[in-house]
Design an enzyme around this catalytic site. Structure first.
Site, short mmCIF file in Angstrom:
data_model
loop_
_atom_site.label_atom_id
_atom_site.label_comp_id
_atom_site.label_asym_id
_atom_site.label_seq_id
_atom_site.Cartn_x
_atom_site.Cartn_y
_atom_site.Cartn_z
N LYS A 170 6.43 -2.20 1.99
CA LYS A 170 5.25 -1.59 2.63
C LYS A 170 4.03 -2.49 2.45
O LYS A 170 3.15 -2.22 1.64
CB LYS A 170 5.01 -0.19 2.04
CG LYS A 170 4.11 0.68 2.90
CD LYS A 170 4.19 2.13 2.46
CE LYS A 170 3.14 3.00 3.10
NZ LYS A 170 3.22 3.07 4.56
N TYR A 200 0.83 -1.20 0.00
CA TYR A 200 0.00 0.00 0.00
C TYR A 200 0.86 1.25 0.00
O TYR A 200 2.07 1.19 0.21
CB TYR A 200 -0.97 0.00 1.19
CG TYR A 200 -0.34 0.31 2.54
CD1 TYR A 200 0.51 -0.59 3.18
CD2 TYR A 200 -0.60 1.53 3.17
CE1 TYR A 200 1.07 -0.29 4.41
CE2 TYR A 200 -0.05 1.83 4.41
CZ TYR A 200 0.78 0.92 5.03
OH TYR A 200 1.34 1.22 6.24
N1 PMP Z 1 7.63 3.46 8.96
C1 PMP Z 1 6.48 2.75 8.98
C2 PMP Z 1 6.48 1.41 9.63
C3 PMP Z 1 5.33 3.28 8.40
O1 PMP Z 1 4.18 2.58 8.40
C4 PMP Z 1 5.37 4.57 7.81
C5 PMP Z 1 4.15 5.19 7.22
N2 PMP Z 1 3.58 4.43 6.24
C6 PMP Z 1 6.59 5.26 7.82
C7 PMP Z 1 7.70 4.68 8.41
C8 PMP Z 1 6.72 6.64 7.21
O2 PMP Z 1 6.70 6.57 5.81
P1 PMP Z 1 6.18 7.81 4.96
O3 PMP Z 1 7.00 8.99 5.36
O4 PMP Z 1 6.42 7.41 3.56
O5 PMP Z 1 4.74 7.98 5.29
#
Ligand code: PMP
Length: 285
Positions: free
Chosen positions: A149, A32
């Protein structure tokens, strides 16, 4: 009622369905992305698309459509749902093989592509930016490929509940004595003019906000050190913060009941937040 997107169709949310045999539902076999929307525009869309492709490749999944199509769907949903500030959620799963089986279905099984919006008026004015967040530390009990992710978010979800139960806002996860990241964000500490955050690798997700914030920090002549740090080091730091696409840059003022610095949000984090929001708005599409 929201209009959502499912496999080529824009539908009212009440009419949108996915099969009970979908690999996302049965196996958490999906990836996602969450892209923020500010002033009706997408924040760092190319970054999210690039990470989506990486996640798909690591999972041996094909892209569901072209990047141009993805951008068009994002924009259409923002328009149809009149999103001023909020986010677009996108999920791709390995699709519906028509039955349950551990083995991956044939590669030509069509993926499931779902997108929906969430409206969050005033998302940049969150009171947490003024008060700062309180976090607890918990063991990092997730799987070993946190760089992908995936939608298997049970442990981060449980971590969030552990934090809530303790009267806190989030949990920082710890592995082998070092902080990996927050339940849904990357974790940082500030010591003097230096920003310290865990290096990239399989242990953490490469945040799109992390990449941007580290670049802005370097451009603003701050030092950036990408290495593991402990909870004790974080508690003794001048400031601490987290980053994510929907929280942007958010101060952390307490870790396991210990105040960080003055116990109030500090100036370095406030500055980074301002730069990040300004620059992101400027580059939004
Ligand atoms: N680490 C994890 C485990 C996350 O779920 C997220 C957010 N999806 C992030 C870091 C931060 O990523 P981003 O800056 O792309 O939202």
């Amino acid at each position: 009622m929201r209009t959502v997107y499912v496999n080529g169709h824009y539908l009212p949310e009440s009419e949108a369905t996915v099969s009970i045999f979908d690999r996302g539902f049965l196996m958490s076999d999906g990836v996602y992305e969450v892209t923020s929307v500010l002033d009706g525009k997408l924040i760092d869309f190319p970054g999210h698309t690039a990470r989506l492709h990486r996640s798909l490749a690591e999972m041996d999944m094909a892209a569901p459509c072209s990047d141009d199509d993805l951008l068009a769907i994002h924009r259409e949903l923002v328009m149809r749902n009149a999103i001023h500030d909020g986010l677009v959620y996108l999920q791709v799963t390995r699709g519906n093989p028509g039955d349950r089986d551990f083995a991956f279905p044939p590669a030509d099984t069509p993926p499931t592509l779902v997108l929906f919006t969430q409206s969050k008026p005033g998302i940049t004015q969150s009171p947490l930016a003024k008060t700062g967040m309180k976090v607890i530390s918990i063991e990092d009990a997730r799987w070993g490929r946190r760089d992908i992710k995936t939608v298997q978010l049970l442990y981060p979800s449980m971590g969030k509940m552990m934090a809530k139960k303790a009267g806190c806002d989030d949990a920082w996860m710890v592995e082998d004595g070092h902080v990996t990241e927050g339940t849904s964000n990357n974790a940082y500490i500030v010591v003097g003019n230096r920003i310290i955050t865990r290096h990239l690798g399989n242990a953490i997700l490469s945040g799109i906000t992390r990449t941007a914030v580290l670049r802005f920090a370097r451009e603003a002549q701050m030092e950036v050190e990408e290495r593991p740090f402990t909870i004790a080091e974080a508690q003794a730091a001048d400031e601490a913060f987290i980053t994510s696409a929907t929280m942007f840059v958010m101060p952390v003022v307490q870790i396991d009941g210990v105040a960080v610095g003055t116990g109030q949000p500090g100036s370095v984090v406030a500055r980074l937040r301002e730069i990040y929001l300004d620059e992101s708005r400027r580059a939004a599409i």
